[in-house]
Design a protein around this motif. Structure first.
Motif, PDB file in Angstrom:
ATOM      1  N   GLU B  39      -4.140  -9.526   2.472  1.00 58.26           N
ATOM      2  CA  GLU B  39      -3.868  -8.306   3.251  1.00 58.26           C
ATOM      3  C   GLU B  39      -5.055  -7.969   4.158  1.00 58.26           C
ATOM      4  OE1 GLU B  39      -3.369  -8.446  -0.013  1.00 58.26           O
ATOM      5  OE2 GLU B  39      -1.178  -8.304  -0.132  1.00 58.26           O
ATOM      6  N   PRO B 115      -2.486   2.366   9.293  1.00 58.23           N
ATOM      7  CA  PRO B 115      -1.537   2.291   8.168  1.00 58.23           C
ATOM      8  C   PRO B 115      -1.788   1.067   7.283  1.00 58.23           C
ATOM      9  CG  PRO B 115      -0.380   2.796  10.207  1.00 58.23           C
ATOM     10  CD  PRO B 115      -1.795   2.475  10.582  1.00 58.23           C
ATOM     11  N   GLN B 116      -2.030  -0.095   7.922  1.00 61.46           N
ATOM     12  CA  GLN B 116      -2.312  -1.315   7.140  1.00 61.46           C
ATOM     13  C   GLN B 116      -3.533  -1.122   6.254  1.00 61.46           C
ATOM     14  OE1 GLN B 116      -2.734  -5.284   8.740  1.00 61.46           O
ATOM     15  NE2 GLN B 116      -1.253  -4.838  10.330  1.00 61.46           N
ATOM     16  N   GLU B 118      -4.969   1.652   5.233  1.00 62.27           N
ATOM     17  CA  GLU B 118      -4.804   2.640   4.170  1.00 62.27           C
ATOM     18  C   GLU B 118      -3.999   2.071   3.014  1.00 62.27           C
ATOM     19  OE1 GLU B 118      -4.167   6.606   4.857  1.00 62.27           O
ATOM     20  OE2 GLU B 118      -5.570   6.725   6.536  1.00 62.27           O
ATOM     21  N   GLN B 119      -3.026   1.230   3.366  1.00 63.49           N
ATOM     22  CA  GLN B 119      -2.229   0.601   2.315  1.00 63.49           C
ATOM     23  C   GLN B 119      -3.121  -0.271   1.436  1.00 63.49           C
ATOM     24  OE1 GLN B 119       0.983  -1.694   3.885  1.00 63.49           O
ATOM     25  NE2 GLN B 119       1.819  -2.132   1.854  1.00 63.49           N
ATOM     26  N   ILE B 120      -3.999  -1.020   2.075  1.00 65.83           N
ATOM     27  CA  ILE B 120      -4.910  -1.870   1.313  1.00 65.83           C
ATOM     28  C   ILE B 120      -5.758  -1.016   0.375  1.00 65.83           C
ATOM     29  CG2 ILE B 120      -6.880  -3.433   1.484  1.00 65.83           C
ATOM     30  CD1 ILE B 120      -5.774  -4.376   4.154  1.00 65.83           C
ATOM     31  N   ARG B 121      -6.274   0.082   0.912  1.00 61.38           N
ATOM     32  CA  ARG B 121      -7.118   0.948   0.083  1.00 61.38           C
ATOM     33  C   ARG B 121      -6.331   1.519  -1.085  1.00 61.38           C
ATOM     34  NH1 ARG B 121     -12.574   2.716   1.183  1.00 61.38           N
ATOM     35  NH2 ARG B 121     -11.873   4.408  -0.123  1.00 61.38           N
ATOM     36  N   GLU B 122      -5.103   1.927  -0.801  1.00 59.20           N
ATOM     37  CA  GLU B 122      -4.307   2.527  -1.868  1.00 59.20           C
ATOM     38  C   GLU B 122      -4.043   1.521  -2.977  1.00 59.20           C
ATOM     39  OE1 GLU B 122      -0.682   5.096  -0.729  1.00 59.20           O
ATOM     40  OE2 GLU B 122      -2.234   5.427   0.801  1.00 59.20           O
ATOM     41  N   GLU B 123      -3.667   0.306  -2.580  1.00 62.34           N
ATOM     42  CA  GLU B 123      -3.397  -0.722  -3.587  1.00 62.34           C
ATOM     43  C   GLU B 123      -4.651  -1.058  -4.370  1.00 62.34           C
ATOM     44  OE1 GLU B 123      -1.585  -3.845  -1.416  1.00 62.34           O
ATOM     45  OE2 GLU B 123       0.257  -2.694  -1.127  1.00 62.34           O
ATOM     46  N   GLU B 126      -5.176   1.412  -7.014  1.00 66.65           N
ATOM     47  CA  GLU B 126      -4.309   1.262  -8.198  1.00 66.65           C
ATOM     48  C   GLU B 126      -4.784   0.152  -9.108  1.00 66.65           C
ATOM     49  OE1 GLU B 126      -0.421   0.765  -6.559  1.00 66.65           O
ATOM     50  OE2 GLU B 126      -0.464   2.783  -5.694  1.00 66.65           O
TER      51      GLU B 126
END
Lengths: 495, 128
Positions: B39, B115-116, B118-123, B126
């Motif tokens: 990613e 958006p890309q 932030e998605q990486i950071r969110e995952e 987790e």
């Protein structure tokens, strides 16, 4: 140059009002400044719109305000190179460094050097380079301010130099970055008005005569910059301004006042808009001045005499008022650029040499202004745009490769970064020094000594890459973490 | 003047750098792991796909202007309307394209990159 055309009571009053407004706004901002964070980065609370006006305010120094118009008078359409480069520099800054640099969490280039490479020695080298660039940039501001006040009010040059230094130091010491932000944002709009209003009024009063200079061969691009050396010199100016902007300490330190990477991007776009509007008016002013018969060899202050020359008889009063406006804008330009530079100098001195408390910031501001004042007092006649061009060239030969390669390539080593900065900076400074020592004896190579970027920048990049490859075993494993950090949004829950 | 005793990041300086912007090895997210994920590689590619071609295009356009004004003086001196000639319009075109690319990049970053990322950071959050 000192024809006395602009020496008038209205101009002196206008200059006084600008200084007064600067002090008052600075004093207002001072009440809001308490912590080190306020002083150094305005607590990162500045919104993109204010920040963009403040960045433009400090970036548009007298080199842009008086110098670009004077160059248009002298060289015609060819002088467009300077404002194009000054503006496009922000594009390079936006594309390559703005957001990642803001995310790094650093707020001076030395900070960035330390975060990226973890080397205290590299940090110190960067500190030295910051100070040299700032001083190189401050000297023509102070020198020009001295000439301007001499021309307007008739006081000796040192009075202007010391006076501007005192006002600027006082406001920086009192309020730091936070209050300077308000002052500089105000000064952008003041400067824009000081160019735009005279342009509009003169076009209205002169009608078709305003742009008669466009009909002469002088306006054809490609004839300026002294014939033979034109092309390489243009390349050098382009490289220096395009790549130098991202390395200017006072511009960079402003980017750290953004709340995040996205805000840094929005700020940059607005800065470009503000610069384009400003330079559009400045170029028109240069054209009108030429049409009005301004002396091409008149130097930086040539614009100040234009309204009186262009508008006489029934419009003489308008001419006096417009001259006063331009004078006010010029003073604002000296004040805003100098204060931004001094904040940048005080920032690195207080955190790198002193313990970094508010009191140290104040001491640092005083220390930071002494050297350029001394040099400006001793300096002879200089051409503001060209000396400022040297600061751009030095920034392009040192911090541009450091930032661009440091952000985009994991392979840069401490040795590579240091060698690249030393070679690029050494060449840039050496050429300028040689140019001063040799003077007219440099002959056909004098343009290269004045504008060495076309050689020093590629050398800086090549040395940085070459030495890094040769020492590639010393790349730290932590560099992956740092780079990931630079290229991901700073905080998840920020917006 | 530099005191060797001074620590690498003095606390006084730290005070105005929030903990979130700390990039030392102790940061909350496992960046080393992140850097290796596909990613992240995709994000870097998306960034490069915009930045590099745009830079090349802009510099080429810049260069074209320099070359035209140097070697095609008759062409750049052609009057377009009134006293305004081709060279002048090309010069202002440089400003317009600078502005245009800045706007394009800003929108590209807002729509595609952020958006890309932030998605990486969110995952990554987790995973911890």
């Amino acid at each position: 140059m000192n024809s006395g055309l602009g020496a008038s009571v209205p101009s002196a009053v206008a200059v006084g009002l600008v200084v007064l407004a600067t002090v008052l706004i600075g004093a207002y901002g001072q009440r809001l400044s308490r912590t080190t964070g306020d002083f150094l980065v305005a607590s990162r609370m500045v919104g993109p719109t204010w920040n963009a006006a403040a960045i433009s305010g400090e970036y548009l120094s007298a080199a842009s305000f008086l110098g670009v118009a004077a160059l248009i008078v002298q060289f015609g359409a060819d002088a467009l190179w300077y404002p194009i480069g000054f503006t496009a520099g922000y594009l390079a800054l936006l594309l390559f460094v703005a957001a990642p640099l803001r995310r790094s969490g650093a707020y001076t280039v030395p900070d960035f050097a330390q975060i990226r490479w973890g080397s205290l020695r590299l940090r110190r080298l960067a500190t030295v380079v910051v100070l040299v660039i700032v001083w190189l940039y401050l000297v023509p501001q102070l020198h020009g301010a001295g000439l301007l006040l001499q021309y307007l009010v008739g006081v000796p040059r040192w009075v202007g130099v010391v006076g501007v230094a005192l006002v600027v130091t006082a406001s920086v010491v009192a309020g730091g970055m936070r209050s300077i932000t308000f002052v500089q944002a105000f000064q952008y709009w003041l400067k824009l008005s000081a160019v735009a209003v005279p342009v509009v009024v003169m076009i209205a009063l002169l009608r078709g005569d305003a742009f008669s200079a466009l009909d002469t061969p002088w306006a054809a691009p490609g004839l300026g910059f002294g014939g033979g050396a034109a092309l390489p010199e243009v390349y050098s100016v382009v490289i220096a301004t395009f790549l130098g902007t991202m390395g200017l300490p006072h511009v960079l330190v402003r980017f750290y006042t953004n709340s995040g990477g996205g805000a840094a991007r929005r700020t940059t776009v607005q800065v470009i808009t503000l610069l384009v509007v400003f330079y559009f008016c400045t170029v028109l002013l240069g054209l009108i001045s030429r049409s009005a018969g301004a002396d091409p060899a008149g130097g930086d202050l040539v614009i100040l005499g234009v309204p009186a020359r262009a508008l006489d008889g029934s419009a003489a009063t308008a001419g006096t008022v417009l001259a006063a406006m331009i004078a006010a804008g010029a003073v604002a330009a000296f004040l805003s650029a100098s204060s931004g530079l001094l904040v940048a100098a005080a920032g690195v001195i207080s955190t790198d040499v002193l313990p970094g408390r508010v009191r140290d910031f104040r001491v640092a501001a005083v220390l930071g202004v002494l050297v350029p004042v001394a040099v400006a007092l001793g300096a002879g006649g200089t051409d503001i745009v060209r000396v400022v061009g040297m600061a751009f060239g030095l920034a392009a030969s040192t911090f541009c490769p450091l930032l661009v390669l440091g952000i985009w390539w994991r392979g840069v080593t401490v040795a590579g970064a240091a060698a690249g900065m030393l070679c690029g900076g050494g060449l840039a400074l050496g050429a300028v020094t040689a140019g001063i020592v040799l003077g007219d004896r440099a002959g056909r190579w004098s343009w290269l000594l004045e504008q060495p970027a076309v050689i020093s920048v590629p050398v800086a990049f090549a040395v940085m890459i070459g030495v890094s490859l040769a020492t590639r075993r010393t790349v730290r494993p932590e560099v992956d973490a740092v780079l990931a950090r630079l290229h991901l949004p700073g905080t998840l829950h920020h917006r | 003047m530099l005191s060797p005793r001074r620590s690498v990041t003095p606390t006084t300086r730290r005070s105005c750098v929030s903990s979130e912007t700390d990039v030392s090895g102790r940061s909350e997210t496992d960046f080393e792991h992140l850097q290796a994920t596909p990613e992240f590689a995709r994000l870097r590619r998306a960034l490069r796909r915009f930045v590099f071609p745009m830079t090349v295009a802009f510099l080429a356009w810049y260069l074209l202007y320099v070359l035209l004004t140097a070697y095609a003086r008759d062409f750049v001196s052609t009057k377009v309307f009134g006293s305004v000639n081709v060279g002048f319009l090309l010069g202002w075109g440089q400003f317009v394209t600078t502005f245009g690319i800045a706007i394009l990049y800003s929108r590209y970053a807002d729509r595609k990159l952020d958006p890309q990322a932030e998605q990486i950071r969110e995952e990554a959050g987790e995973h911890r």
